[in-house]
Write an enzyme that holds these catalytic residues in place. Structure first.
Site, PDB file in Angstrom:
ATOM      1  CG  HIS A  84      19.541   9.231  16.070  1.00 56.64           C
ATOM      2  ND1 HIS A  84      20.960   9.040  15.229  1.00 56.64           N
ATOM      3  CD2 HIS A  84      18.865   9.635  14.917  1.00 56.64           C
ATOM      4  CE1 HIS A  84      20.732   8.989  14.257  1.00 56.64           C
ATOM      5  NE2 HIS A  84      19.417   9.290  14.032  1.00 56.64           N
ATOM      6  CB  CYS A 120      17.835  11.647  12.825  1.00 53.15           C
ATOM      7  SG  CYS A 120      15.983  10.783  12.950  1.00 53.15           S
TER       8      CYS A 120
END
Length: 557
Positions: A502, A524
């Protein structure tokens, strides 16, 4: 001409007549005519057909007589046989027609009201369920009670106004089942059966209507009642009072007559009496509490394939009918089965039907499923909502909270499989995340496509090593955890639970230096907005992600 003419011509000699002289003369005259007019003479049958002469008669007479007798006897015998056969054939055809007609009639009336079934003053033979529903509804609408008191005050009242609740569906079923116990005689039109309405009467509603119509307001006696209040979403009690009230016996009798003879008008003369509160506040309060427990309970229906819905409380409330018995001073709860059936017939397909979804798998060359990019879903079609309606009615009556499974037809989903090849040039796309180098490299098979700078998870929330597959994507999402909240995060491609690619505009230094120790994420893979968008738009669900390499001890760039 000689006496041997007949012999020479091949024609037997005519019989010699005997008897009186007159007959003999006539015979001779005829014989002479025959001789003189041979063109008009019809030959006799060949001599071989005659038996030999007797001693009592000339040969010609005996042979002709025997021939004629045998001919008559054969004809009579032949006609007798033919007549018997025709009679038997006709009898067989009549029996076959009767048997065929019987079975045809049985089949025709299998889903219709039988001959001889009466509803009120009319025969409903041959009507199916839809036609009977119309007949019953029309009869209920036409039914009236003409009520009058001794002051010449009168009115015509419908069954609904008198608190009579008719179960149309049950009445139709009763009409369809009438005479079923008669077996083969069910289709006998001379055997009749009268069918009445299936109904219940709320005497409190009857009393209220008649009291309102005939008794001045300041003189009325009123029972305590229970009703659903839409504002509070609860059943509430209206407390009654003592006073003057009409006597209901004659009206109840008139209603009973109409129930047995629907569609008619009958009359009832009423009188008045002074009464105490017909139903006490306590009795009504107990009933209201029971009704509120029922609408508070969860009535959940599922389709057996993971989809369910719960009937709203305000819908449940419309099905519950508090019914008063003034003679007993009680209020009981009844349920509108027609309303339940109508609601579920309309709502169940909308809530629980589902189209089949084809499952999409990615497999290796050996057929092993690597990941499911689209999970298969069975198709579901709701069947026979009346069965579910009965289950709902039983649940309400018994106070059960167990989920109800609707009757359905299921269409099994199909599966498409894609065999992935990550080794050949320009094969299937996959992404390698190297934690040691803090880079993400995109390949198509063995062909390198792109390389991105990234920043993976910090030491205590490292990005997990292993092989994963992109499983879900969000263009924008609020991300939160135990110690953080990041609103409006863009271009998210999850591949391992809560771990995914992301954009991380708050972490430019970590991405630029490749330093997860000081600037790492919660697991992430942080990317620039442009790089995360490229992954989002190009790496579809099912894209393989391999996380390799050791966690660095500091910046790698």
């Amino acid at each position: 001409m000689s006496d041997n003419w007949y012999v020479d011509s091949g024609i037997p000699e005519p019989p010699v007549p005997h008897g009186n002289s007159r007959n003999a003369a006539n015979a001779k005259s005829h014989a002479s005519d025959d001789v003189q007019s041979t063109m008009q003479f019809s030959p006799l049958p060949p001599a071989a057909q005659f038996t030999g002469p007797s001693t009592a008669q000339p040969a010609s007479d005996v042979n002709l007589s025997q021939f004629e007798d045998r001919s008559d006897e054969g004809a009579a015998t032949s006609h007798g046989h033919v007549g018997l056969i025709v009679t038997l054939v006709l009898l067989f055809l009549l029996i076959a027609a009767a048997v065929g007609g019987f079975f045809a009639a049985q089949s025709y009336f299998s889903d219709k009201a039988a001959p001889g079934v009466m509803f009120g003053s009319r025969s409903v033979a041959g009507q199916n369920a839809a036609q009977l529903t119309q007949t019953v509804t029309s009869a209920v609408s036409d039914s009236r009670v003409e009520v009058a008191d001794n002051t010449e005050h009168d009115t015509k009242v419908s069954l609904k106004d008198l608190g009579v609740m008719v179960n149309v569906k049950a009445t139709v079923n009763k009409l369809l089942q009438a005479k079923s116990s008669a077996g083969a005689l069910r289709i006998n039109p001379f055997q009749r059966q009268q069918v009445a309405l299936v109904s219940s009467t709320d005497e409190s509603a009857m009393s209220d209507y008649l009291t309102t119509t005939f008794v001045p307001q300041n003189e009325r006696a009123k029972a305590s009642t229970v009703a659903y209040d839409k504002e509070t979403k609860q059943f509430v009690v209206t407390v009654g009072r003592q006073g003057k009230a009409p006597q209901l016996a004659t009206v109840k009798s008139a209603v009973a007559q109409i129930v047995n003879n629907p569609g008619s008008t009958t009359s009832a003369a009423i009188t008045y009496g002074s009464v105490s509160m017909p139903i006490s506040e306590d009795a009504a309060r107990q009933t209201a509490d029971t009704a509120n427990k029922q609408i508070d309970q969860s009535v959940e229906i599922n389709n057996g394939e993971g989809k369910s819905f719960t009937i709203p409380a305000d819908v449940l409330a419309t099905w519950i009918k508090p019914t008063s018995n003034l003679d007993k001073g009680t209020v009981t709860l009844q349920y509108d089965q027609d309303a339940i059936s109508a609601y579920l017939q309309s709502e169940l397909p909308k809530q629980l039907n589902q189209d089949p979804v084809t499952q999409e798998d990615i497999t290796n060359a050996q057929g092993t499923v690597l990941t499911v990019t689209t999970k298969g879903v069975n198709g579901v079609t709701i069947n026979n909502t009346d069965t579910t309606a009965q289950k709902v009615l039983d649940s309400l009556t018994n106070g059960s909270t167990q989920a109800i499974t609707a009757e359905t037809s299921v269409e099994k989903f199909t599966t498409n499989s894609h065999v992935a090849d990550y080794t050949k040039p320009n094969g299937d796309m996959w992404i390698e995340v190297d934690r040691a180098k803090q880079i993400a490299t995109v390949y198509k098979g063995s062909t390198l496509v792109k390389t991105f700078n990234v920043c993976t998870g910090k030491d205590d929330t490292q990005t997990d090593s292993g092989t994963y597959y992109v499983n879900i994507k969000y263009q924008t999402q609020d991300m939160r955890g135990a110690d953080y909240f990041s609103p409006g995060v863009k271009w998210i491609s999850y591949f391992n639970g809560g771990e995914g690619f992301h954009s991380a505009p708050w972490n430019p230094v970590g991405i630029a230096t490749g330093n997860p120790v000081a600037y790492g994420s919660h697991g992430c893979v942080n990317m620039t907005a442009d790089d995360a968008q490229w992954v989002f738009e190009n790496a579809g669900v099912g894209t393989m992600v391999k996380v390799i390499g050791a966690q660095p001890t500091g910046a790698v760039r």
